[in-house]
Design a protein around this motif. Structure first.
Motif: not given
Length: 142
Positions: A28-41
């Motif tokens: 879940c922490r890795k998915i969080l970082e992926m989504m933060r990276d991709i979205s910028g939000w």
């Protein structure tokens, strides 16, 4: 009638810290970082209770012909008992190629269910997230 799932002031760190086992928390922490990276939000917890919350990125306002309207996140994930749920809001109907290459998963309308990141191709998951955000931006411009 508005959407019942609303953003709140619960802390994303608290949400992540309550996930067990550790391997699921790490995914879940890795998915969080992926989504933060991709979205910028920055992420927010959506839902009224930490245990049942959804980590959401961005937001948009929708209004259906029926008159129903509300606000929701553009991209998100949630830890659930059986799986990690990954939400892209345009739904997965235009993702046949990506899903065929993803690896072990199950599907809902706007929800992709995975047991663990090691079951899937993370590059394909990133592609799915990027495409979902692009489709959302076309339908609901920022």
């Amino acid at each position: 009638m508005a959407n019942k799932t609303q953003p709140n002031d619960l802390k994303v760190a608290d949400y992540l810290n309550q996930i067990s086992p550790e391997s699921r928390q790490a995914d879940c922490r890795k998915i969080l970082e992926m989504m933060r990276d991709i979205s910028g939000w920055e992420p927010r917890i959506w839902g009224s209770k930490l245990a049942n919350g959804i980590v959401g990125f961005g937001d948009y306002h929708y209004k259906y012909d029926s008159g129903r309207e509300g606000d929701f996140f553009r991209l998100g994930f949630a830890n659930r008992v059986q799986n990690i749920s990954i939400y892209i809001m345009p739904g997965y109907q235009d993702f046949e190629d990506e899903l065929a290459r993803l690896g072990k998963h199950k599907m809902g309308k706007s929800c992709l269910y995975i047991k663990r990141l090691s079951d899937i191709d993370e590059g394909v998951l990133r592609d799915i997230m990027k495409k979902g955000l692009r489709l959302m931006a076309e339908k609901y411009p920022l």
